[in-house]
Design an enzyme around this catalytic site. Structure first.
Site, PDB file in Angstrom:
ATOM      1  N   GLY A  19     124.929   9.208  52.286  1.00 38.29           N
ATOM      2  CA  GLY A  19     124.939   7.844  51.777  1.00 38.29           C
ATOM      3  C   GLY A  19     123.709   7.093  52.224  1.00 38.29           C
ATOM      4  O   GLY A  19     122.850   7.628  52.929  1.00 38.29           O
ATOM      5  N   LEU A  23     118.832   6.109  55.338  1.00 40.07           N
ATOM      6  CA  LEU A  23     119.671   7.193  54.816  1.00 40.07           C
ATOM      7  C   LEU A  23     120.592   7.774  55.875  1.00 40.07           C
ATOM      8  O   LEU A  23     120.279   7.740  57.060  1.00 40.07           O
ATOM      9  CB  LEU A  23     118.763   8.336  54.352  1.00 40.07           C
ATOM     10  CG  LEU A  23     118.091   8.260  52.990  1.00 40.07           C
ATOM     11  CD1 LEU A  23     117.271   9.517  52.759  1.00 40.07           C
ATOM     12  CD2 LEU A  23     119.136   8.099  51.889  1.00 40.07           C
ATOM     13  N   VAL A  24     121.706   8.342  55.412  1.00 37.42           N
ATOM     14  CA  VAL A  24     122.557   9.121  56.303  1.00 37.42           C
ATOM     15  C   VAL A  24     122.642  10.525  55.713  1.00 37.42           C
ATOM     16  O   VAL A  24     122.981  10.706  54.552  1.00 37.42           O
ATOM     17  CB  VAL A  24     123.970   8.505  56.429  1.00 37.42           C
ATOM     18  CG1 VAL A  24     124.835   9.338  57.358  1.00 37.42           C
ATOM     19  CG2 VAL A  24     123.881   7.067  56.942  1.00 37.42           C
ATOM     20  N   ASP A  54     128.848  -6.431  63.615  1.00 37.35           N
ATOM     21  CA  ASP A  54     128.705  -6.088  62.196  1.00 37.35           C
ATOM     22  C   ASP A  54     129.939  -5.335  61.701  1.00 37.35           C
ATOM     23  O   ASP A  54     129.814  -4.353  60.970  1.00 37.35           O
ATOM     24  CB  ASP A  54     127.420  -5.251  62.022  1.00 37.35           C
ATOM     25  CG  ASP A  54     127.004  -5.145  60.553  1.00 37.35           C
ATOM     26  OD1 ASP A  54     127.436  -5.991  59.743  1.00 37.35           O
ATOM     27  OD2 ASP A  54     126.254  -4.203  60.214  1.00 37.35           O
TER      28      ASP A  54
HETATM   29  N1  LIG Z   1     129.393   9.409  60.790  1.00 42.13           N
HETATM   30  C1  LIG Z   1     129.445   9.451  59.460  1.00 42.13           C
HETATM   31  N2  LIG Z   1     130.131  10.425  58.842  1.00 42.13           N
HETATM   32  C2  LIG Z   1     130.197  10.468  57.491  1.00 42.13           C
HETATM   33  N3  LIG Z   1     129.610   9.580  56.672  1.00 42.13           N
HETATM   34  C3  LIG Z   1     128.903   8.588  57.238  1.00 42.13           C
HETATM   35  C4  LIG Z   1     128.771   8.472  58.652  1.00 42.13           C
HETATM   36  N4  LIG Z   1     128.018   7.374  58.910  1.00 42.13           N
HETATM   37  C5  LIG Z   1     127.705   6.839  57.718  1.00 42.13           C
HETATM   38  N5  LIG Z   1     128.222   7.556  56.711  1.00 42.13           N
HETATM   39  C6  LIG Z   1     128.114   7.262  55.281  1.00 42.13           C
HETATM   40  O1  LIG Z   1     126.760   6.987  54.967  1.00 42.13           O
HETATM   41  C7  LIG Z   1     126.677   5.845  54.123  1.00 42.13           C
HETATM   42  C8  LIG Z   1     125.714   4.843  54.672  1.00 42.13           C
HETATM   43  O2  LIG Z   1     126.176   4.432  55.933  1.00 42.13           O
HETATM   44  P1  LIG Z   1     125.495   3.292  56.778  1.00 42.13           P
HETATM   45  O3  LIG Z   1     126.328   3.104  57.995  1.00 42.13           O
HETATM   46  O4  LIG Z   1     124.051   3.593  56.948  1.00 42.13           O
HETATM   47  O5  LIG Z   1     125.533   2.071  55.837  1.00 42.13           O
HETATM   48  P2  LIG Z   1     126.607   0.967  55.573  1.00 42.13           P
HETATM   49  O6  LIG Z   1     127.500   0.825  56.773  1.00 42.13           O
HETATM   50  O7  LIG Z   1     127.272   1.293  54.284  1.00 42.13           O
HETATM   51  O8  LIG Z   1     125.703  -0.293  55.410  1.00 42.13           O
HETATM   52  P3  LIG Z   1     124.842  -1.012  56.531  1.00 42.13           P
HETATM   53  O9  LIG Z   1     123.617  -0.210  56.723  1.00 42.13           O
HETATM   54  O10 LIG Z   1     124.615  -2.335  55.959  1.00 42.13           O
HETATM   55  O11 LIG Z   1     125.671  -1.054  57.783  1.00 42.13           O
HETATM   56  C9  LIG Z   1     128.057   5.301  53.967  1.00 42.13           C
HETATM   57  O12 LIG Z   1     128.498   5.658  52.677  1.00 42.13           O
HETATM   58  C10 LIG Z   1     128.888   5.967  55.009  1.00 42.13           C
HETATM   59  O13 LIG Z   1     130.144   6.247  54.523  1.00 42.13           O
END
Ligand SMILES: Nc1ncnc2c1ncn2[C@@H]1O[C@H](COP(=O)(O)OP(=O)(O)OP(=O)(O)O)[C@@H](O)[C@H]1O
Length: 537
Positions: free
Chosen positions: A176, A182-183, A297
């Site tokens: 995501g 990016l993740v 947050d």
């Molecule tokens: N530990 C994890 N395991 C599985 N998926 C994850 C994990 N961390 C993040 N993701 C996925 O990656 C995506 C991006 O996550 P991220 O935390 O960067 O952004 P967010 O929380 O949606 O927004 P923001 O950056 O504003 O906090 C999301 O769809 C999230 O479900």
């Protein structure tokens, strides 16, 4: 190399188990995911193969097996391999797999033999798997009996991350994208464990000045704080890599998606399920606060679920990110759409004149959404600006939605969304609120927490003090080089755990207690006690 494989090639063709690539196989065919070359070491092959053979085998099917059994993709037979080797080859010695339906998935080799499969001289171990890298050498029965070199023919993203990461992790698909970056799904190459890797671009300049994000000592300090946090409802941080412009955070992988998706899928959650989720979120935030960390947050997107089941562990993520992205850019991101932001944060105007109560407000907004499926505050509600709605605490109350919600839940929501921070309900009070009293839900949450703790090797204890001091005679070493610590507290029960990564042995542990029930193998609950999440002080 081409010569050495022909005997094996012929055997395979006769058995119709596999077809070796023909001479003129183009170098890259889209559905070929890998190629194994017979190695130059001739000791394992009985005869020098003819020059007719290309000397390699293209991996097309998602699974390739090697062993003595006739149904293996590659059958090890006396006429192709030396006698002293064949006797140690198992019927099914190893399996090589790749999920070709999944983009950027790694090639995985699983050792199925007691006599061993080796990759680059390292034994994988029966039942264990590891990721195969380009040019990895595979040996069987002994490290010197090298039989194949693996060539990875699929495009990968290994070169997009620093070498120290790509050496340890295989970079797989994108999970995501968040505001910070990016993740990615990554796989530990030797343990074959999946993680999520968050890639955060540092904002290097704050107000025209270099900020301290490039101060390695400060960054290391933050990294150590994040890594020391251990709680079943907090996403654990495995590792953090700091580079001049990017921070890479390796996190525990959550397979169940976001709480947000779960709410939108059903419109809203039942009161019971909301209670189940809220209890875990409160425990997680309470733990963070006990460590001096305010999340700041909290939103449904930062609450991830462990599994797809309805009742699953809830884990909070994205705490401490401000330390890596810089306070200014963190505030800018948060205040961009302050749907979950407490009034005092808006009033603070970029200063940090507010306390941990801000997290209770955000939990209140999440609680509201879980119960009724719409936002309490939104820029779409035109009577007041979003900012004024929050500052005055005037949430949208739709009779149609709230009609079915119990008075106790309504009362709790109002106490969480109290504008005056000092009058807002505390986390402990939430846990004691009448609406939260549900023995079944409490027991189910505890069961999940305990299962998670136990899977991390933290053993049960029945003590109530929170800080223990280890002494020399309490420590001993076990065989696989990890140090086992036994902490005897007040002469009662002992907490034991292994510290493989903790040098020197910590003298003090902080232990956060959870009530727990010990479950016997037959499913009977026999005794109750406490379980602990701990960290080194
Ligand atoms: N530990 C994890 N395991 C599985 N998926 C994850 C994990 N961390 C993040 N993701 C996925 O990656 C995506 C991006 O996550 P991220 O935390 O960067 O952004 P967010 O929380 O949606 O927004 P923001 O950056 O504003 O906090 C999301 O769809 C999230 O479900």
């Amino acid at each position: 190399m081409a010569e050495e494989c022909s005997q094996a090639t012929q055997t395979q063709t006769q058995n119709s188990q596999v077809e070796w690539s023909q001479h003129n196989t183009p170098t890259i065919i889209p559905n070929i995911w890998g190629r194994i070359y017979a190695t130059k070491g001739r000791h394992c092959w009985k005869e020098v193969p003819s020059s007719e053979s290309p000397g390699y085998y293209d991996l097309i099917k998602p699974e390739f097996t090697l062993g003595r059994a006739l149904n293996c993709s590659f059958v090890m037979k006396k006429d192709i391999i030396k006698d002293d080797i064949i006797k140690n080859v198992s019927k099914l010695h190893f399996v090589l797999k790749r999920d070709t339906s999944e983009p950027l998935s790694p090639a995985i080799i699983t050792d199925l033999s007691y006599n061993g499969t080796y990759v680059n001289n390292v034994k994988i171990g029966k039942g264990n798997s590891r990721v195969l890298d380009d040019n990895d050498e595979i040996a069987i029965t002994h490290p010197v009996v090298k039989i194949f070199v693996f060539k990875d023919l699929l495009k990968n993203e290994q070169d997009k991350v620093p070498k120290e990461i790509s050496q340890k992790y295989y970079i797989s698909r994108t999970l995501g994208q968040g505001a910070c970056g990016l993740v990615k799904l990554v796989v530990d190459k030797t343990k074959c464990v999946q993680y999520a890797m968050k890639i955060i671009k540092k904002s290097r300049l704050t107000n025209g000045h270099m900020n301290n994000l490039n101060d390695p000592a400060k960054i290391m300090n933050e990294i150590n704080i994040m890594k020391a946090l251990r709680h079943p409802c907090i996403i654990s941080t495995e590792e953090v890599y700091d580079s001049p412009d990017t921070v890479y955070i390796i996190l525990e992988l959550m397979q169940g998606g976001e709480l947000f998706e779960r709410i939108t899928k059903h419109g809203h959650l039942t009161e019971r399920l909301t209670r189940f989720m809220l209890r875990q979120m409160v425990l997680a935030v309470r733990y963070l606060h006990s460590k001096g960390i305010t999340h700041r947050d909290l939103k449904p997107e930062n609450v991830l679920l462990e599994g797809k089941e309805e009742e699953t562990l809830v884990k909070i993520t994205d705490f401490g990110l401000s330390k890596f992205v810089g306070e200014d850019s963190f505030m800018k991101t948060m205040c961009g759409t302050p749907l979950y932001l407490a009034p005092e944060v808006l009033r603070a105007n970029g200063t940090r004149c507010y306390g941990p109560e801000v997290d209770v407000w955000s939990l209140g907004v999440i609680f509201f959404i879980c119960l009724v499926g719409y936002l309490p505050f939104s820029a779409d509600y035109k009577e007041l600006s979003l900012r004024d709605q929050i500052l005055s605490g005037r949430f949208r109350f739709s009779q149609a939605h709230w009609r079915g919600v119990s008075p106790a839940a309504r009362q709790l929501m109002k106490r969480m969304l109290t504008v005056q921070a000092a009058r807002r309900i505390t986390l402990d009070q939430i846990l004691q609120h009448p609406w939260m009293q549900d023995a079944e839900v409490t027991a189910r949450v505890e069961e999940l927490l305990c299962r998670n703790i136990q899977s991390r090797n933290v053993m049960e204890l029945t003590i109530s003090s929170t800080t223990f001091t280890s002494s020399e005679e309490d420590t001993s070493s076990n065989t696989d080089n990890t140090t086992v610590i036994a902490v005897v507290a007040k002469g009662k029960r002992a907490l034991s755990d292994s510290y493989s990564s903790c040098e020197p042995i910590p003298k003090k542990l902080r232990v956060d207690m959870f009530p727990m029930v010990v479950r016997e193998p037959d499913g009977e609950d026999t005794s109750s006690g406490h379980s602990a999440a701990y960290s080194v002080e």
